[in-house]
Structures are given as structure tokens and as C-alpha cells.
Design a protein around this motif. Structure first.
Motif, PDB file in Angstrom:
ATOM      1  N   CYS A  46      -0.670  12.316  -7.057  1.00 14.67           N
ATOM      2  CA  CYS A  46      -1.999  12.285  -7.659  1.00 14.67           C
ATOM      3  C   CYS A  46      -2.666  10.979  -7.278  1.00 14.67           C
ATOM      4  CB  CYS A  46      -1.888  12.405  -9.172  1.00 14.67           C
ATOM      5  SG  CYS A  46      -3.491  12.387  -9.978  1.00 14.67           S
ATOM      6  N   ALA A  47      -3.936  11.089  -6.870  1.00 14.95           N
ATOM      7  CA  ALA A  47      -4.650   9.904  -6.420  1.00 14.95           C
ATOM      8  C   ALA A  47      -4.954   8.948  -7.573  1.00 14.95           C
ATOM      9  CB  ALA A  47      -5.944  10.308  -5.715  1.00 14.95           C
ATOM     10  N   VAL A  48      -5.007   9.459  -8.801  1.00 11.54           N
ATOM     11  CA  VAL A  48      -5.375   8.580  -9.920  1.00 11.54           C
ATOM     12  C   VAL A  48      -4.329   7.475 -10.125  1.00 11.54           C
ATOM     13  CG1 VAL A  48      -5.862   8.470 -12.386  1.00 11.54           C
ATOM     14  CG2 VAL A  48      -6.827  10.304 -11.009  1.00 11.54           C
ATOM     15  N   PRO A  49      -3.059   7.820 -10.328  1.00  9.16           N
ATOM     16  CA  PRO A  49      -2.058   6.745 -10.394  1.00  9.16           C
ATOM     17  C   PRO A  49      -1.907   6.035  -9.055  1.00  9.16           C
ATOM     18  CG  PRO A  49      -0.975   8.881 -10.443  1.00  9.16           C
ATOM     19  CD  PRO A  49      -2.446   9.131 -10.581  1.00  9.16           C
ATOM     20  N   GLY A  50      -2.203   6.732  -7.949  1.00  6.87           N
ATOM     21  CA  GLY A  50      -2.122   6.094  -6.638  1.00  6.87           C
ATOM     22  C   GLY A  50      -3.095   4.928  -6.546  1.00  6.87           C
ATOM     23  N   SER A  98       0.827  -1.206   0.000  1.00  8.76           N
ATOM     24  CA  SER A  98       0.000   0.000   0.000  1.00  8.76           C
ATOM     25  C   SER A  98       0.858   1.252   0.000  1.00  8.76           C
ATOM     26  CB  SER A  98      -0.890   0.046   1.241  1.00  8.76           C
ATOM     27  OG  SER A  98      -1.492  -1.195   1.476  1.00  8.76           O
ATOM     28  N   VAL A  99       2.088   1.111   0.539  1.00  6.28           N
ATOM     29  CA  VAL A  99       2.897   2.301   0.748  1.00  6.28           C
ATOM     30  C   VAL A  99       3.078   3.072  -0.552  1.00  6.28           C
ATOM     31  CG1 VAL A  99       5.035   3.226   1.614  1.00  6.28           C
ATOM     32  CG2 VAL A  99       4.160   1.106   2.526  1.00  6.28           C
ATOM     33  N   MET A 100       3.489   2.336  -1.595  1.00  9.60           N
ATOM     34  CA  MET A 100       3.783   3.034  -2.837  1.00  9.60           C
ATOM     35  C   MET A 100       2.531   3.734  -3.370  1.00  9.60           C
ATOM     36  SD  MET A 100       6.525   3.791  -3.896  1.00  9.60           S
ATOM     37  CE  MET A 100       8.138   3.599  -3.201  1.00  9.60           C
ATOM     38  N   ALA A 101       1.392   3.066  -3.258  1.00  9.52           N
ATOM     39  CA  ALA A 101       0.142   3.679  -3.704  1.00  9.52           C
ATOM     40  C   ALA A 101      -0.092   4.990  -2.953  1.00  9.52           C
ATOM     41  CB  ALA A 101      -1.021   2.722  -3.490  1.00  9.52           C
ATOM     42  N   LEU A 102       0.154   4.968  -1.645  1.00 12.65           N
ATOM     43  CA  LEU A 102      -0.085   6.168  -0.847  1.00 12.65           C
ATOM     44  C   LEU A 102       0.947   7.251  -1.160  1.00 12.65           C
ATOM     45  CD1 LEU A 102      -1.025   4.550   2.578  1.00 12.65           C
ATOM     46  CD2 LEU A 102      -2.547   5.534   0.885  1.00 12.65           C
ATOM     47  N   MET A 103       2.189   6.853  -1.388  1.00 12.06           N
ATOM     48  CA  MET A 103       3.207   7.848  -1.718  1.00 12.06           C
ATOM     49  C   MET A 103       2.897   8.486  -3.070  1.00 12.06           C
ATOM     50  SD  MET A 103       4.932   7.658   0.939  1.00 12.06           S
ATOM     51  CE  MET A 103       6.354   8.642   0.780  1.00 12.06           C
TER      52      MET A 103
END
Ligand code: GDP
Ligand code: MG
Length: 711
Positions: free
Chosen positions: A413-417, A399-404
Motif C-alpha cells: 500500500c502506498a500510504v504506509p509506503g 527508499s527501498v523499504m518505502a518502495l517494498m
């Protein structure tokens, strides 16, 4: 009766493959050559519970690229013959280097059993390897053996046969190769996916990675179809060129670095050494930077330093930009006659988009700082540190990378997140991650914060942003935990955190990364934000006042004694006019809900518009205050206007920032959540969940603050 099982032995030279082969097959073997090459071919029969099992000894290789005939033979055998199970013989005394092949086998996706050989040698060197943990992290069976003494052979054979009989599918492992390469891989894979070619059972991603690694054999296969090659090869060249210029290295060495980073993440958890291990610079740095206590302390210092740097460095250019737009607005006002067109350009376009573009320097410096963190390899350590925290909140290391990516350190940006959450295999942890990403401070919230911080917290800018970052993590993680103990209850899956080696970033690479992202911001301001801004302008301009009312105001303006009185009356007319418009009425209607939060109708309109994109909050406030402006002499930047506005104060600004941080994700994110979760249900859930939390918190902040006598 079931069919005969075939096991292929693969491994580095001298890992003990032949010893395993001999121990399994005894004398029942024959030796030949692979057709056309001088590489030796050996095959034999083993017996397991009275059944014959075919064992094939593949040539020893360090890797699965097509560099040598041995590698090519081994790879083509695996792909062409598809043995039921591959047993990877690994030298336990040299685990790190031997796992490189294992990772590549897993990336190919073959059903794998790891034969952890030479554990006697490892032990004599003071190395202890936790085979159970290794198996858990890799998700494949691991059997410790001493092949020279035939120890562990029965267990090995049993594990291999059991896996073979479960009829395993090929399941390629996807690891991250860092932002630039991942993006390139995705682009190339999309072309391969779209092509008519059939790739057998190879995944498009695997082929894409091979193309970017410059794998001659795969590229030759692609070239068999001129149409595909025509589309694919230029993209590969462009991606490789981009990576070369940003990372100053070829894709294949970056990819190798990240594979070793994945392995380093594993061996760290699995190998314990009685003696002082040999450490390179990366290991030494990691001793400090990923230390349980020093790591987080260093991270906080880095963040704090970054925020100070960003505000310090951008202070002057932001003022230039703001003043430029103020000047531009004034200039256009002088050129055009009063009327709808002038209002559209001055308020709708310049007042709206100018506010957003004014923060471009700040955004650029933030992206520059993020680029340093990413290009140096430090970002991976941040993820490593956060991983420990995330586990406590029911999120997964992945999840970390998604949140970073979604804006963990402000800017993102939440879209690539949301897309980055794909690397999570566990559907519940993945969903929790997707729903947490919008809590992060993306690059679009940054100008909103910057505006309000500049207007109301000018003396504590870096501290304020630091606080907002902590709050967003605190709230995001709490919201995740709430989901994980209610709707999304479930077990944690094991996880490998990648630790690629540190590298010195190049100035060129940093500048390219900064430019690419800043350009995205500017482009968005010039297209989508511009469009919404014009819409908001229209909503705040029409319908105009009814005739009689307008006439009455004009009469009062004519009658005003002196300039000061006239400006007062004009301001009254502007307020009246705004209140009468569509947006004015809607914004006012919403004050039923937002009065307890301290938001006025303009903020309400801005927040509604902010659903399209969060930057729109800035542009809408820009339009609203520009429309309210009656004296061109007094034109000033939006932050100064807000600071001077009697209806605003620091407490309201803070409540608004908290609300903006959490309320409904922007439209693009909602659409992406829908796409990634396969339906509207969770997308709508996230809109409601976030807005309700945002409302309650902003309420608590504002009312709590007032009770304490603030604001
Ligand atoms: P290959 O190159 O992978 O086929 O490796 P070999 O089977 O030829 O083994 C290389 C060397 O390691 C030989 O001298 C083997 O006797 C030795 N060897 C193999 N397995 C073990 C083991 O588990 N422990 C020890 N100490 N030596 C081993
Ligand atoms: Mg051999």
C-alpha cells in the motif's frame, strides 16, 4: 571564555576505557562511588590547547538496558548529567559486538565520538577497518587509537572537544526493527507523545522502544502516572503478545536482532579480513543470496515462483468466489421485483463489491508469500540487492523499504509506503522516494490486473504479473531519476542497510500476517469500496431516460418477435439508458481524450472512480456490465464478460493496465503525500506527473501495438 567541557567515556568491559582514561588524564584523577551503588566512579582532567576538559569514566557495559547496576548507572548518568560528548571506546578487534553499545548510544541520541581502540590487535589478526567509511556510515567522528601506547589520544581529545564546542543537539538514530515491532513502536510512541507527561529530552520513540523491550526502569517511570500507565501498558502487552505470536519471540530479542542487523550492514562495508572470517548460517546464506549476480537471479526466480504459486493456488477458490457472487446476484434477482432497489443490490452492491471480493483468495495468497519473505528475513536481502540498483537512479538505500511497502513485489500500500520514507533524512531523496512509491503495484491494483489478466492473458498469468512488476520498477525508477536530475538535484547520503539474521518463519506467524492484511482488503471492500460502488451505481442509473424515449423502447420490446429479438431490443435499451446517465455522459465526454488509448466510456468512468481507490475500477466495471446485463440466464463473472465483449481486446487491456499502474495515486495516498510533504504542492504534482506519464505511455502502448498489427 567558554564553559568547561565534559566528556564521558563509555564502552564494553575490556575495550580499553581505563587505558584511554589514564592516557588522557594522567595522574589528575580521583575515584569514588556512585551514590547508593557499589559501582566505581572515576573522574579526571585532561588538557587540550591549554584548557581543562573534564573526563568521566563510566562503568563498562555491553548495553544500555537496565539489566545490571552498571548499565543503569551509565544510562542514568548520560540522561541525567548530559555530558557534552560521549566517547565510546570500541575494541576494533571485536567490532561487531562492540558496536552494539554504539548503536544504543546513537539511538539514545547522545553526541558521540567513536574511539576505535586496539587497532594494533585488530591488525595482528588480519582485520583492516576503514575508519573513514565507518565514520561516514555512522555519521559520527571515528578516531583510531592504541590506548595502551597512548597513540591517537590527541586526535581523540581534539575530535571530542570540537564536537562539544559545536553545541551538538541530541539526535536519536531511528532504525527499523521489522514491520511488527515498528508498528508497535509507532503506536506506543503516539500515546507517549499525546500524554501530558514530560520526558525530559528523551524522545517518545526511545521510550516506546524501551517499554517494548520490557525495561523495568522506564516502565516504573511510566507507572508513576496511573493515567498514562492505564493507556500505555495494555497496548505494550498487546503489541508484545502479537509479536510473540507472529515471530515466536519477545520484542527485546527481535529488537536486538535488528540492531545486529544494522551492525552487520556496517561491518560488511567497513571490515576487510585477510583471513577467512568465521561465518554462521546467516553469513553463509548471505554469501549467495546477496551476491552481486546470484542475488538478483535468485530474487527473480523467487518472484516468478511466487506469482506462479499465487495464480495456481488461487485459481480454484477465485472461481468459487466469483460463482458465488454470480449465484447471489441471480438469487436476489429472483427474490426482488424489478426496480431501483433490485438494481441497487444486484448491480451496485453485488456486481460492484462482489468483483473486488472475488479476488480475496488471490490477495490472501500473495500476502502469504510476502509474509514468508518478510518473516524469514529475506525481504531485508531484497532491499539490500535493490539498494545497488536504486543508487543508480538517484534514490537512497532507505527508499527501498518505502518502495517494498508500497507494493514493490505486488501487494502492499502506498500510504504506509509514503510514510516509510520518513527514515530518509535528505529531504530531496525523501521527496523523490515519496513520489516514486505510487508507481509500485499496490494491493489495490492487483485485483485490476487479475481481472484483466484472467480475461485476456489467461494462459500467461504469472508471466504477465512478472512483466508488470518489472515495468512498474522500470518506470518508477526512471521517473525518480528524472526528478533527481531536474527538480530534486542533490548529493547521495551514506546509508546502512540492515541485515537481520534469517529466522525460520512459523506457520502461526505467517497465517496471522496473511489474515491481518487480507482482512484489511476485505474490510475496505465492505466499507469504502461499497460506498463508492453505490455512488457509481447511482451515477450510472440516473437520470433515467425521458418518458417518451422510455415509452418508445417499451413499445419495441412488446413488439419484438420471440425471446431472442426481445433480448436484443432490451440490450439496446440498456445501452441507451446507460448513455443517458450522469456517468454515461461524463464517460463519453472523456472519450475525446481516451479514444487514442482505446478506452471506452465505461473504462473512463471506472478510472475516474479509481481515484477514490484503485479497487473501484473493478467494482465500477462490475456495476457497468451488470447494469448492461439483460438476460439473467447468461449472468457470468466479470472477467468472462469482458473477454466476450467486442469492444475489448488484449492490447486495450494491456494499455489499461499500464495506465492504472501509473495514473494519479488514490485519494488516501494523495492526502498522505500532502501530510508528509507539508502542503498540497507535491501532492498535486504527483497527481499531474503520474497522470501525464500514464497517458503518454498508454498512448504509446496502444498506438504502437496497433501499428504492429496487434489488437
Ligand atoms: P576497560 O575494561 O575498558 O577499562 O579496559 P582496560 O583499559 O582495563 O584495558 C583492558 C586490557 O586491554 C588491558 O590489559 C590494556 O592494557 C589492554 N589495552 C587497552 N588498550 C589497548 C590497545 O589499544 N592495544 C592493546 N594491544 N591493548 C590494549
Ligand atoms: Mg576499566
Amino acid at each position: 571564555m567558554s564553559r568547561q567541557v565534559t566528556i564521558a567515556l563509555s564502552g564494553n568491559p575490556n575495550a580499553g576505557k581505563t587505558s584511554v582514561f589514564n592516557a588522557l588524564t594522567g595522574a589528575r584523577q580521583h575515584v569514588g562511588n556512585y551514590p547508593g551503588v557499589t559501582v566505581e566512579y572515576k573522574e579526571g582532567l585532561a588538557h587540550h590547547q591549554g584548557r581543562a576538559v573534564r573526563v568521566v569514566d563510566l562503568p563498562g557495559t555491553y548495553s544500555l538496558t537496565a539489566y545490571s547496576p552498571e548499565e543503569l548507572v551509565a544510562r542514568n548518568y548520560l540522561i541525567g548529567q548530559r555530558p557534552d560528548v560521549v566517547v565510546n571506546v570500541v575494541d576494533a578487534s571485536n567490532l561487531e559486538r562492540n558496536l552494539y553499545l554504539a548503536v544504543q548510544l546513537m539511538e539514545l541520541g547522545v553526541p558521540l565520538v567513536i574511539c576505535l581502540n586496539m587497532v594494533d590487535v585488530a591488525e595482528s589478526r588480519g582485520l583492516k577497518i576503514d575508519a573513514g567509511k565507518l565514520s561516514q556510515l555512522l555519521g559520527v567522528p571515528v578516531v583510531p587509537t592504541v590506548a595502551r601506547q597512548s597513540q591517537g589520544m590527541n586526535q581523540l581529545l581534539a575530535a571530542a572537544v570540537e564536537l562539544a564546542q559545536s553545541d551538538p543537539e541530541w539526535r536519536p538514530l531511528n532504525i527499523s526493527y521489522g514491520g511488527d515491532v515498528d508498528q508497535g513502536v509507532a503506536e506506543v510512541a503516539a500515546i507517549l507523545q499525546g500524554s501530558q507527561e514530560r520526558h525530559g529530552l528523551l524522545s517518545a520513540r526511545w521510550l516506546a522502544v524501551k517499554c517494548l523491550e520490557g525495561d523495568q526502569e522506564v516502565i516504573e517511570r511510566v507507572e508513576e502516572s496511573p493515567e498514562l500507565a492505564g493507556k500505555l501498558l495494555p497496548v505494550c502487552r498487546r503489541v508484545a503478545g502479537h509479536i510473540k505470536s507472529t515471530m515466536d519471540d519477545d520484542p527485546d530479542s527481535i529488537i536486538a536482532d535488528y540492531r545486529y542487523g544494522y551492525i552487520a550492514g556496517i561491518t560488511r562495508q567497513v571490515v576487510s579480513s585477510e583471513r577467512e572470517a568465521r561465518m554462521d548460517l546467516s553469513d553463509k546464506l548471505d554469501r549467495v543470496l546477496t551476491h552481486r549476480l546470484m542475488g538478483p537471479l535468485f530474487l527473480f526466480s523467487v518472484l516468478y515462483a511466487i506469482y506462479n504459486f499465487v495464480f495456481w493456488a488461487s485459481e480454484v477458490p477465485v472461481v468459487w468466489f466469483e460463482e458465488f457472487f454470480v449465484w447471489l446476484g441471480g438469487a436476489v434477482e429472483g427474490l426482488l421485483p424489478p426496480g431501483v432497489l433490485r438494481s441497487l443490490i444486484v448491480s451496485g452492491v453485488i456486481g460492484g463489491v462482489g468483483g473486488v471480493l472475488g479476488f480475496a483468495p488471490l490477495i490472501a495468497f500473495m500476502f502469504f508469500a510476502i509474509a514468508i519473505m518478510e518473516d524469514s528475513g529475506y525481504m531485508a536481502r531484497v532491499a539490500y540487492i535493490m539498494d545497488r540498483v536504486l543508487r543508480m537512479f538517484g534514490l537512497h538505500g532507505n527508499s527501498v523499504m518505502a518502495l517494498m511497502v508500497g507494493g514493490g513485489i505486488s501487494g502492499g500500500c502506498a500510504v504506509p509506503g509514503v510514510m516509510a520514507a520518513r527514515t530518509l533524512k535528505d529531504p530531496k531523496a525523501r521527496l523523490a522516494t515519496i513520489l516514486t512509491v505510487p508507481f509500485m503495484n499496490c494491493g489495490a491494483k492487483l485485483p485490476v490486473y487479475s481481472l484483466l489478466i484472467a480475461a485476456f492473458f489467461a494462459h500467461r498469468q504469472a508471466e504477465m504479473l512478472f512483466l508488470l512488476t518489472l515495468i512498474s520498477w522500470g518506470l518508477g525508477l526512471s521517473a525518480a531519476k528524472l526528478l533527481r536530475i531536474t527538480l530534486l538535484k542533490g548529493q547521495q547520503a551514506p546509508f546502512v542497510m540492515e541485515l537481520p539474521p534469517y529466522r525460520a518463519p512459523t506457520m502461526k506467524g505467517l497465517l496471522i500476517h496473511t489474515w491481518e492484511r487480507t482482512w484489511q482488503y476485505v474490510k475496505k471492500a465492505g466499507t469504502m469500496i461499497l460506498g463508492v460502488s453505490v455512488l457509481m451505481w447511482a451515477a450510472m442509473s440516473f437520470p433515467g431516460l425521458p418518458h417518451e424515449q422510455e415509452a418508445a423502447w417499451q413499445k419495441r420490446i412488446q413488439a419484438a418477435p420471440g425471446d431472442a429479438a426481445r433480448l436484443d431490443v432490451e440490450a439496446g435499451r440498456a445501452r441507451d439508458q446507460l448513455a443517458h446517465t450522469l456517468a454515461g455522459r461524463a464517460g463519453r465526454a472523456l472519450t475525446v481524450f481516451t479514444d487514442p488509448l482505446g478506452f471506452d466510456w465505461r473504462a473512463n468512468v471506472a478510472l475516474v472512480g479509481g481515484f477514490a481507490a484503485k479497487e473501484v475500477i473493478v467494482s465500477t466495471l462490475g456495476v457497468a456490465y451488470s447494469l448492461g446485463e439483460v438476460n439473467p440466464e447468461e449472468a457470468q463473472s466479470l472477467s468472462k464478460r469482458l473477454a466476450a465483449e467486442p469492444g475489448w481486446n488484449p492490447l486495450k487491456a494491456f494499455a489499461l493496465m499500464i495506465f492504472v499502474m501509473i495514473y494519479a495515486p488514490c485519494l488516501a495516498t494523495v492526502v498522505m503525500i500532502r501530510k508528509e510533504t507539508g502542503g498540497w504542492r507535491w501532492a498535486l504534482f504527483s497527481v499531474l506527473y503520474n497522470t501525464i506519464i500514464a497517458y503518454l505511455l498508454a498512448l504509446a502502448v496502444y498506438q504502437g501495438g496497433r501499428a504492429l498489427g496487434l489488437g
